[in-house]
Design a protein around this motif. Structure first.
Motif, PDB file in Angstrom:
ATOM      1  N   GLY A   6       0.194 -57.956   3.518  1.00  0.00           N
ATOM      2  CA  GLY A   6       0.952 -57.444   4.644  1.00  0.00           C
ATOM      3  C   GLY A   6       2.093 -56.524   4.259  1.00  0.00           C
ATOM      4  O   GLY A   6       2.874 -56.112   5.109  1.00  0.00           O
ATOM      5  N   PHE A   7       2.217 -56.181   2.997  1.00  0.00           N
ATOM      6  CA  PHE A   7       3.304 -55.318   2.527  1.00  0.00           C
ATOM      7  C   PHE A   7       3.032 -53.874   2.930  1.00  0.00           C
ATOM      8  O   PHE A   7       1.904 -53.406   2.878  1.00  0.00           O
ATOM      9  CB  PHE A   7       3.416 -55.436   1.004  1.00  0.00           C
ATOM     10  CG  PHE A   7       4.567 -54.676   0.412  1.00  0.00           C
ATOM     11  CD1 PHE A   7       5.854 -55.185   0.482  1.00  0.00           C
ATOM     12  CD2 PHE A   7       4.361 -53.452  -0.205  1.00  0.00           C
ATOM     13  CE1 PHE A   7       6.909 -54.489  -0.080  1.00  0.00           C
ATOM     14  CE2 PHE A   7       5.411 -52.753  -0.752  1.00  0.00           C
ATOM     15  CZ  PHE A   7       6.694 -53.277  -0.699  1.00  0.00           C
ATOM     16  N   ASP A   8       4.082 -53.164   3.316  1.00  0.00           N
ATOM     17  CA  ASP A   8       3.953 -51.750   3.700  1.00  0.00           C
ATOM     18  C   ASP A   8       4.042 -50.879   2.462  1.00  0.00           C
ATOM     19  O   ASP A   8       5.128 -50.603   1.947  1.00  0.00           O
ATOM     20  CB  ASP A   8       5.065 -51.393   4.696  1.00  0.00           C
ATOM     21  CG  ASP A   8       4.926 -49.950   5.195  1.00  0.00           C
ATOM     22  OD1 ASP A   8       3.923 -49.291   4.823  1.00  0.00           O
ATOM     23  OD2 ASP A   8       5.810 -49.500   5.937  1.00  0.00           O
ATOM     24  N   TRP A   9       2.890 -50.443   1.977  1.00  0.00           N
ATOM     25  CA  TRP A   9       2.848 -49.659   0.741  1.00  0.00           C
ATOM     26  C   TRP A   9       3.306 -48.218   0.935  1.00  0.00           C
ATOM     27  O   TRP A   9       3.456 -47.487  -0.038  1.00  0.00           O
ATOM     28  CB  TRP A   9       1.428 -49.691   0.166  1.00  0.00           C
ATOM     29  CG  TRP A   9       1.043 -51.041  -0.338  1.00  0.00           C
ATOM     30  CD1 TRP A   9       0.254 -51.957   0.287  1.00  0.00           C
ATOM     31  CD2 TRP A   9       1.465 -51.644  -1.561  1.00  0.00           C
ATOM     32  NE1 TRP A   9       0.152 -53.090  -0.470  1.00  0.00           N
ATOM     33  CE2 TRP A   9       0.880 -52.934  -1.610  1.00  0.00           C
ATOM     34  CE3 TRP A   9       2.285 -51.227  -2.611  1.00  0.00           C
ATOM     35  CZ2 TRP A   9       1.083 -53.802  -2.667  1.00  0.00           C
ATOM     36  CZ3 TRP A   9       2.488 -52.092  -3.673  1.00  0.00           C
ATOM     37  CH2 TRP A   9       1.895 -53.372  -3.698  1.00  0.00           C
ATOM     38  N   THR A  10       3.540 -47.799   2.159  1.00  0.00           N
ATOM     39  CA  THR A  10       3.979 -46.413   2.390  1.00  0.00           C
ATOM     40  C   THR A  10       5.425 -46.202   1.954  1.00  0.00           C
ATOM     41  O   THR A  10       5.862 -45.065   1.804  1.00  0.00           O
ATOM     42  CB  THR A  10       3.844 -46.038   3.880  1.00  0.00           C
ATOM     43  OG1 THR A  10       4.711 -46.875   4.652  1.00  0.00           O
ATOM     44  CG2 THR A  10       2.414 -46.204   4.354  1.00  0.00           C
ATOM     45  N   ASN A  11       6.159 -47.293   1.746  1.00  0.00           N
ATOM     46  CA  ASN A  11       7.584 -47.170   1.414  1.00  0.00           C
ATOM     47  C   ASN A  11       7.897 -47.378  -0.061  1.00  0.00           C
ATOM     48  O   ASN A  11       9.057 -47.392  -0.442  1.00  0.00           O
ATOM     49  CB  ASN A  11       8.399 -48.175   2.247  1.00  0.00           C
ATOM     50  CG  ASN A  11       8.377 -47.840   3.726  1.00  0.00           C
ATOM     51  OD1 ASN A  11       8.382 -46.664   4.091  1.00  0.00           O
ATOM     52  ND2 ASN A  11       8.333 -48.856   4.572  1.00  0.00           N
ATOM     53  N   GLU A  34      -5.556 -50.926   0.515  1.00  0.00           N
ATOM     54  CA  GLU A  34      -4.222 -50.697  -0.013  1.00  0.00           C
ATOM     55  C   GLU A  34      -4.212 -49.581  -1.060  1.00  0.00           C
ATOM     56  O   GLU A  34      -3.255 -48.826  -1.151  1.00  0.00           O
ATOM     57  CB  GLU A  34      -3.666 -51.996  -0.596  1.00  0.00           C
ATOM     58  CG  GLU A  34      -3.321 -53.009   0.498  1.00  0.00           C
ATOM     59  CD  GLU A  34      -3.471 -54.430   0.034  1.00  0.00           C
ATOM     60  OE1 GLU A  34      -4.599 -54.795  -0.365  1.00  0.00           O
ATOM     61  OE2 GLU A  34      -2.492 -55.171   0.086  1.00  0.00           O
ATOM     62  N   GLU A  37      -4.156 -46.480   0.844  1.00  0.00           N
ATOM     63  CA  GLU A  37      -2.831 -46.309   1.448  1.00  0.00           C
ATOM     64  C   GLU A  37      -1.820 -45.794   0.430  1.00  0.00           C
ATOM     65  O   GLU A  37      -1.044 -44.870   0.711  1.00  0.00           O
ATOM     66  CB  GLU A  37      -2.367 -47.648   2.025  1.00  0.00           C
ATOM     67  CG  GLU A  37      -1.100 -47.561   2.848  1.00  0.00           C
ATOM     68  CD  GLU A  37      -0.719 -48.894   3.485  1.00  0.00           C
ATOM     69  OE1 GLU A  37       0.403 -49.001   3.986  1.00  0.00           O
ATOM     70  OE2 GLU A  37      -1.553 -49.816   3.456  1.00  0.00           O
ATOM     71  N   HIS A  41      -0.193 -42.009   0.921  1.00  0.00           N
ATOM     72  CA  HIS A  41       1.206 -41.949   1.346  1.00  0.00           C
ATOM     73  C   HIS A  41       2.199 -41.827   0.196  1.00  0.00           C
ATOM     74  O   HIS A  41       3.376 -41.550   0.431  1.00  0.00           O
ATOM     75  CB  HIS A  41       1.552 -43.178   2.185  1.00  0.00           C
ATOM     76  CG  HIS A  41       0.772 -43.262   3.456  1.00  0.00           C
ATOM     77  ND1 HIS A  41       1.054 -42.473   4.547  1.00  0.00           N
ATOM     78  CD2 HIS A  41      -0.296 -44.026   3.803  1.00  0.00           C
ATOM     79  CE1 HIS A  41       0.203 -42.754   5.522  1.00  0.00           C
ATOM     80  NE2 HIS A  41      -0.622 -43.691   5.096  1.00  0.00           N
TER      81      HIS A  41
END
Length: 299
Positions: A6-11, A34, A37, A41
């Motif tokens: 569930g981690f946002d890899w875009t950041n 992922e 992603e 990104h």
């Protein structure tokens, strides 16, 4: 750095994204969505900054893109790799995998055939071609190719299991049993293989096969006393032998005793389950059925 569901890899930073993909490559982790992603990104902003990792990342992203049905991204990666490594067998394999993902199995099979001709000892080409044969429903071709493959890669347990399943699909139980026997030779303590062979012997029936099945189930229970599949199998074999008209009187008596012992062990196991899970409905039903079977066996 471990997986983060569930981690946002875009950041993440470029360095963290690059390090993450490297870690996943080296440990065999395949988190396709992922990977895509992180590439789109983070890393695709400056591919040249990947330095000597660039081509490995393109390959990793290509495979992830195929898993995620991102054929546009996969094609882009293949194009970059093909420019850098023209006529590379690794790139050809990726092209074949793209055909597979797009369900163009005949085109994929042609490429794998050429790759095998160029490098007959490469097991990955052979296994991918077999996967294509299965996707096409060409089971006899897959059986032929697996048999040929196992002449070279005799210790590939996965291939023996697949070949056994294919023979079962073709209702050729003796050959399916031979495959499992090969597995037992290489892994004599694996109860899964013992149970599979016992299941096949039991399904054929007859005194000899039931006795052999019982011996395999018995070996599995000796290795793993909590193996309920083996315990049930031993009970059913013994019960059938005790009722078999062709079994000798002495063997019928032994079989009845063995069935009773197996039934006791199964009952004890379900009682243990109920002691820790008193509201387990499945365990309650099974225990009731076992009690009924004990009464019938005693008559």
């Amino acid at each position: 750095m471990g997986p983060r569901n569930g981690f946002d890899w875009t950041n993440v930073s470029f360095e963290e994204g690059m390090t993450t993909l490297k870690e996943w490559r080296e440990t065999g982790v395949r988190r396709s969505e992922e990977v895509v992603e992180i590439w789109e990104h983070v890393l695709s902003r400056s591919p040249v900054s990947l330095s000597d990792q660039l081509w490995l990342v393109y390959e990793q992203v290509c495979i992830a893109a195929l898993d995620a049905s991102r054929f546009d991204l996969a094609s882009e990666c293949i194009s970059r790799l093909d420019e850098r490594f023209p006529k590379s067998s690794r790139v050809s394999k990726l092209i074949a995998m793209r055909y597979e993902a797009m369900e163009n199995y005949n085109a994929a099979a042609e490429i794998y055939e050429k790759l095998i001709e160029g490098d007959p000892t490469n097991n990955s080409y052979r296994k991918r071609k077999i996967a294509v044969m299965l996707a096409l429903g060409h089971y006899q071709d897959a059986i032929r190719d697996l048999n040929e493959y196992l002449k070279t890669f005799l210790n590939d347990n996965e291939a023996w299991i697949q070949l056994s399943e294919l023979y079962l699909h073709e209702n050729d139980i003796p050959k399916a049993m031979h495959c499992i026997e090969e597995l037992i030779v290489s892994s004599p303590l694996n109860t899964l293989f013992l149970n599979r062979l016992a299941d096949m012997r039991y399904s054929i029936g007859g005194v000899e096969n039931l006795e052999l099945a019982a011996s395999y189930y018995g070996r599995a229970t000796a290795l793993n006393p909590s193996d309920l599949h083996a315990q049930y199998g031993l009970f059913l074999c013994s019960l059938n032998l005790s009722n078999h008209s062709k079994a000798l009187a002495e063997k019928k008596k032994e079989a009845t005793a063995a069935a009773g012992s197996a039934l006791e062990r199964i009952t004890t196991r379900y009682q243990e389950i109920l002691s820790s899970q008193p509201n387990n409905p499945s365990a309650k039903l099974n225990l009731a059925a076992l009690q009924s079977a004990k009464v019938k066996l005693a008559k």
